[in-house]
Every structure is written in structure tokens, then in C-alpha cells.
Enzyme design. Structure first.
Site, PDB file in Angstrom:
ATOM      1  N   ASP A  71      39.089  46.588  45.728  1.00  0.00           N
ATOM      2  CA  ASP A  71      39.893  47.686  45.278  1.00  0.00           C
ATOM      3  C   ASP A  71      39.582  47.408  43.666  1.00  0.00           C
ATOM      4  O   ASP A  71      39.048  46.829  43.084  1.00  0.00           O
ATOM      5  CB  ASP A  71      41.497  47.289  45.635  1.00  0.00           C
ATOM      6  N   ASP A  73      41.210  47.949  39.574  1.00  0.00           N
ATOM      7  CA  ASP A  73      42.435  47.665  38.844  1.00  0.00           C
ATOM      8  C   ASP A  73      42.071  48.452  37.446  1.00  0.00           C
ATOM      9  O   ASP A  73      40.865  48.358  36.714  1.00  0.00           O
ATOM     10  CB  ASP A  73      42.827  46.422  38.568  1.00  0.00           C
ATOM     11  N   ASP A 158      44.886  35.225  35.352  1.00  0.00           N
ATOM     12  CA  ASP A 158      44.774  33.832  35.746  1.00  0.00           C
ATOM     13  C   ASP A 158      43.481  33.093  35.489  1.00  0.00           C
ATOM     14  O   ASP A 158      43.522  31.998  35.304  1.00  0.00           O
ATOM     15  CB  ASP A 158      45.090  33.761  37.487  1.00  0.00           C
TER      16      ASP A 158
HETATM   17  P1  ATP Z   1      40.616  40.427  45.135  1.00  0.00           P
HETATM   18  O1  ATP Z   1      41.315  42.169  44.861  1.00  0.00           O
HETATM   19  O2  ATP Z   1      39.033  40.359  45.401  1.00  0.00           O
HETATM   20  O3  ATP Z   1      41.608  39.895  46.020  1.00  0.00           O
HETATM   21  P2  ATP Z   1      41.763  40.234  42.347  1.00  0.00           P
HETATM   22  O4  ATP Z   1      41.081  39.133  41.513  1.00  0.00           O
HETATM   23  O5  ATP Z   1      41.400  41.855  42.105  1.00  0.00           O
HETATM   24  O6  ATP Z   1      41.155  39.709  43.818  1.00  0.00           O
HETATM   25  P3  ATP Z   1      44.174  41.222  42.542  1.00  0.00           P
HETATM   26  O7  ATP Z   1      45.468  40.842  43.160  1.00  0.00           O
HETATM   27  O8  ATP Z   1      44.055  42.562  42.989  1.00  0.00           O
HETATM   28  O9  ATP Z   1      43.040  40.083  42.889  1.00  0.00           O
HETATM   29  O10 ATP Z   1      44.632  41.126  41.202  1.00  0.00           O
HETATM   30  C1  ATP Z   1      43.829  41.931  40.196  1.00  0.00           C
HETATM   31  C2  ATP Z   1      43.959  41.116  38.638  1.00  0.00           C
HETATM   32  O11 ATP Z   1      45.244  40.882  38.414  1.00  0.00           O
HETATM   33  C3  ATP Z   1      43.325  39.760  38.947  1.00  0.00           C
HETATM   34  O12 ATP Z   1      41.922  39.938  38.663  1.00  0.00           O
HETATM   35  C4  ATP Z   1      43.897  39.105  37.758  1.00  0.00           C
HETATM   36  O13 ATP Z   1      43.413  39.333  36.483  1.00  0.00           O
HETATM   37  C5  ATP Z   1      45.396  39.712  37.771  1.00  0.00           C
HETATM   38  N1  ATP Z   1      46.207  38.794  38.454  1.00  0.00           N
HETATM   39  C6  ATP Z   1      46.486  38.911  39.662  1.00  0.00           C
HETATM   40  N2  ATP Z   1      47.236  38.126  40.183  1.00  0.00           N
HETATM   41  C7  ATP Z   1      47.535  37.409  39.279  1.00  0.00           C
HETATM   42  C8  ATP Z   1      48.538  36.251  38.824  1.00  0.00           C
HETATM   43  N3  ATP Z   1      49.261  35.419  39.802  1.00  0.00           N
HETATM   44  N4  ATP Z   1      48.636  35.682  37.589  1.00  0.00           N
HETATM   45  C9  ATP Z   1      47.834  36.129  36.705  1.00  0.00           C
HETATM   46  N5  ATP Z   1      46.868  36.922  36.782  1.00  0.00           N
HETATM   47  C10 ATP Z   1      47.007  37.547  38.147  1.00  0.00           C
HETATM   48 MG    MG Z   2      41.713  43.383  43.216  1.00  0.00          MG
END
Ligand code: ATP
Ligand code: MG
Length: 454
Positions: A71, A73, A158
């Protein structure tokens, strides 16, 4: 007027002296065409309104590593209200983090405003909250909605590989924290002091495990080190959030690797406390391995996977153990199974908040299992009419595959499903009666949980 003040605030903050390394296309190889059209549209339109807008997070990380993002962001200088004003199909969601969902067709882009270093003191802090961070005694952040500069936004993410910003207009990657370098070396490194960041949000420990498994990265030593000692902090996290994270983990296409890493880091205690016990029994381990492998395969083939099936699998050997115990206490098989299911679901609901819609299906899958051993009379005909037959049958195959049941039982049902009526009649196994006669039940006190099936 307010918008002007906000923009001035951003300007002031963005010149704070933390400049990113800006990589051109030839250095990172992510061309604009690889970005989802919806994410492009969101960035382009925000920019047309004069706001900064970048693709950020997992999508940039995955593209950099040659993977397909799950997805997208977008991070922007616009406030949630400003974003909503730009896009007709959008809405503001969330309390702890206010984000905007922008929809194009079936795709949804999550748009977040650059976030600052946690809430400023309001003068109303309760005991246990420090001035700068609205946090609980253990350090968990409870409010986190202050806007900031792009650098501040990067620092609050994170892991370094999750803090990369992609500018689709110039096809540049903006890297404040050496995320590209870490990606190149396959290292997952938390931003800032690991213990503080895990205390702020213990789910980051689970994210560390899930992302390391998905990306096949190593956890940097200082990122890994505090996890075991802090694992218990997961108990504080709202159960629904834990459940969502578990689902993400088991539906990542890397469920098996994640389960092993969870266990290595000692994180499974608060989540699936039974995993330990189960993985130590050879048959239990084989069963879970098969279940997770088949989930991973289905995810990779873009086939649907059912959370209920998955949790039914993860907990099956616990149900089996208790089922046997109840039967040894002279309970009849079906009431014993019901009691066992009640026990296991009760424990897991407390730990994980598995929603009721899933637990109902889990029960159906489990309670169908003894019926696969009844292959006489009308029973098999009734069983294949059950709307959940397919799930029950797939579950049976896992039991056969793990050595719990004779493979011949699975084959029999495979053939029976596809056979003509006449062939089915011939296939019936006359002497495979239910373990005990139903009629005897009426002489015993009724169990509160009578099985729904015959
Ligand atoms: P995926 O979508 O592949 O599961 P992702 O890293 O994109 O992994 P998301 O939950 O979509 O995970 O989160 C998007 C972004 O938001 C992350 O890449 C990170 O930069 C930030 N993020 C998400 N969760 C946290 C958290 N608990 N603490 C700090 N930053 C976060
Ligand atoms: Mg994501």
C-alpha cells in the site's frame, strides 16, 4: 489566516538545519512510473496547491528493494483539513494519529501531515505524564498529533528504512537518517534510542520482527538488544491493535519466518502463549509449519486467506490436548470437544481479542473434525453440504499432512467430494460408527455446551 500561521510554522521548522541526502533517479532507480497512479495523483495535486508531498514509508522501502508495495502512504505539509479540502473522495480518520484516507477507484492512500516531536505541555498533565511527551508511566505515547517539519517527521518514524521520502515530481529520494545505506546492507535499525522507542510504542517490537522476516533483514544489534527485556510491555497495548498486528504478520506472505522470529525474540508470550508449547511437540510444530507455509503460498499466489482458518490452525493442538484431557475424565467426545474449544477460545480472547466473527468460524472448523471420521450412513452426505465444508476439509488435510491422521482419510474425502452418488454409496465405510451411541446421552446430566451437530 490560520493556514498562513501554520505554513509559516512549517517554514521556520523546515530550516532547522537537518538537511537530507537527496538521491537522484540513477542512484535509487525508482522511476515515477513504478508508483501507483493514485499515490501520484495525491502528490501531484497537493503540490499544485503549494504543499510539500512525498511518498513515504514502506512503499519507498519496498520499491528500493525491488519489491511490490502493499500500500502507499503519502506525507505532506498540508494539515488533515487541507488535505480533505483538496480531494473530494477523502475523509479524516483516527484519534491518536489523525490521517486522511484519499480514495481513487478501489485504492486508498493514507495521507499524514508531517509530525512533530510529540505534544507540547498543555498545563493539564496528569500525574505520570511528563511535560513533553503525554505518555504513560511506562513511556507509552498516548497523544501524538503535533505537526512538525519533514525532518521531525522522519525522526518520529520507526526504522531508518521506513523514513525515506520519494518526490515523484523530481524522482528523488530524500534520506535524513541513512536509510538507503541500511537497506543496501539489509539492516533494520530503529531510529533513536531503542528502549525509549519501544516504550513509546511496544508494537514497534512486533513490527521489527515482521519487517525483518519480510525483508529478510537482520536486526541491528542495538535494535534487537532490549526486546527480550521489554516484551512484557505488549500487555499494555490495546488488544485490538495487537490482533491487527498479528494478522499483518501472518498475512505478510512470511508468516512462518515471522513465527520463528517472534519466538526467537521471546515476543510470543503475550500473543500466542501456546506457541511455545505447541512448537515443542513435533506433531504440533509440523502442523503449524504446514499451516503457515500454506498461508504464505496462498498470499504469494494472491489467493484469499481466512484469519479464522489461520487461528484455528495455530490453536488446534491446544484444543487437541484439552480434548483428550476431558475425554480421560470420562466425558463423551463431542461435549469434551466443546469444553476444550471453550477453554482455548477463552484464553485467547483474553490475550488477543480475536473478534467473535472469527471465533464462530474457528469453532465450526474444529467441531467438524470428528465428523470426518464418520463415514457411514447419511453423515458424509450431510457434511459435504455444510457451507464451511471446504475450510473443514482443508483443515483435515493439514491434520493428515502433519501425521496426526492417516493420509488415507484425507484421500477418502477428496474422492468422495468428486464422486457420483452411486460411487459415494459404494464408498461408505459401514463399520465406522460414531465412537459412542447418542442415545446414551439422555441418561447423563446435560452439558451446558451441547454440540450443534448430529
Ligand atoms: P507494510 O505496509 O509493508 O506492512 P509499512 O512500513 O508501510 O509496512 P505501515 O503500517 O503501512 O507499515 O506504516 C507506514 C509507515 O508509517 C512506516 O513505514 C513508518 O514510517 C510509519 N510507522 C508505522 N507504524 C509506526 C510506529 N508504530 N512507530 C513509528 N512509525 C511508524
Ligand atoms: Mg505500508
Amino acid at each position: 489566516m490560520i493556514q498562513k500561521i501554520i505554513r509559516r510554522f512549517f517554514k521556520k521548522n523546515s530550516s532547522a538545519g537537518h538537511d537530507p541526502v537527496i538521491l537522484p533517479l540513477r542512484k535509487h532507480g525508482i522511476s515515477r512510473e513504478r508508483i501507483s497512479p493514485c499515490a501520484l495523483k495525491v502528490c501531484d495535486e497537493l503540490r499544485a496547491q503549494g504543499f510539500a508531498a512525498f511518498v513515504v514509508g514502506g512503499a519507498v522501502r519496498d520499491l528500493l528493494l525491488g519489491m511490490e508495495p502493499k500500500d502507499y502512504d503519502v506525507a505532506t505539509g498540508a494539515t488533515p483539513e487541507q488535505v480533505r479540502d483538496v480531494f473530494r473522495r477523502s475523509r479524516i480518520i483516527g484519534r491518536r494519529f489523525r490521517i486522511v484516507h484519499v480514495m481513487c477507484g478501489r485504492e486508498t492512500i493514507e495521507v499524514t501531515t508531517f509530525r512533530g516531536p510529540a505534544a507540547p505541555p498543555t498545563g493539564e498533565e496528569e500525574e505520570g505524564f511528563d511535560d513533553n511527551h503525554r505518555q504513560s508511566d511506562s513511556g507509552r505515547l498516548l497523544r501524538d498529533n503535533v505537526f512538525g517539519s519533514q525532518y521531525e517527521d522522519a525522526v518520529r518514524r520507526d526504522f531508518t528504512v521506513n523514513a525515506l521520502y520519494y518526490d515523484p515530481a523530481k524522482q528523488e529520494v530524500w534520506d535524513y537518517l541513512h536509510g538507503v545505506e541500511d537497506a543496501k546492507h539489509g539492516v533494520l535499525r530503529i531510529i533513536g534510542d531503542a528502549e525509549t522507542r519501544y516504550r513509546e510504542d511496544p508494537v514497534r517490537m512486533l513490527r521489527a520482527v515482521r519487517l525483518a522476516a519480510k525483508l529478510e533483514f537482520k536486526l541491528d544489534a542495538t535494535t534487537k538488544q532490549p526486546i527480550k527485556a521489554l516484551a512484557d510491555l505488549l500487555q499494555e497495548v490495546p488488544k485490538s491493535r495487537l490482533f491487527d498486528e498479528m494478522l499483518k504478520m501472518f498475512h505478510s506472505g512470511h508468516a512462518l519466518a515471522s513465527a520463528h522470529r517472534l519466538r526467537e525474540e521471546g515476543l510470543h508470550h503475550g500473543l500466542l502463549p501456546l506457541l511455545d508449547v505447541i512448537l515443542e511437540q513435533p506433531m504440533g510444530e509440523r502442523f503449524i509449519t504446514l499451516a503457515l507455509q500454506s498461508t504464505d503460498e496462498r498470499m504469494r499466489e494472491d489467493k484469499p486467506v481466512s484469519p479464522a482458518f489461520l487461528f484455528a490452525s495455530l490453536l488446534w493442538h491446544e484444543v487437541l490436548t484439552r480434548w483428550e484431557q476431558y475425554q480421560q475424565q470420562d466425558m463423551r467426545p463431542l461435549p469434551a470437544l466443546n469444553e476444550a474449544m471453550d477453554d482455548v477460545i477463552q484464553t485467547q480472547v483474553e490475550n488477543l481479542a480475536i473478534p467473535r466473527r472469527y471465533t464462530a468460524t474457528m469453532r465450526e472448523i474444529w467441531s467438524m473434525q470428528p465428523r470426518f471420521l464418520q463415514r457411514a450412513g447419511q453423515r458424509p452426505f450431510r457434511l459435504i453440504e455444510n457451507p464451511k465444508f471446504r475450510a473443514g476439509f482443508d483443515f483435515l488435510l493439514l491434520r493428515c499432512g502433519s501425521g496426526e491422521l492417516d493420509a488415507q482419510v484425507g484421500q477418502w474425502w477428496e474422492t468422495f467430494q468428486h464422486a457420483s452418488d452411486a460411487e459415494r454409496e459404494r464408498m461408505l465405510i459401514k463399520d465406522e460408527a460414531p465412537p459412542r451411541k447418542r442415545r446414551r446421552r439422555s441418561n447423563k446430566p446435560k452439558s451446558a455446551a451441547q454440540p450443534a451437530q448430529d
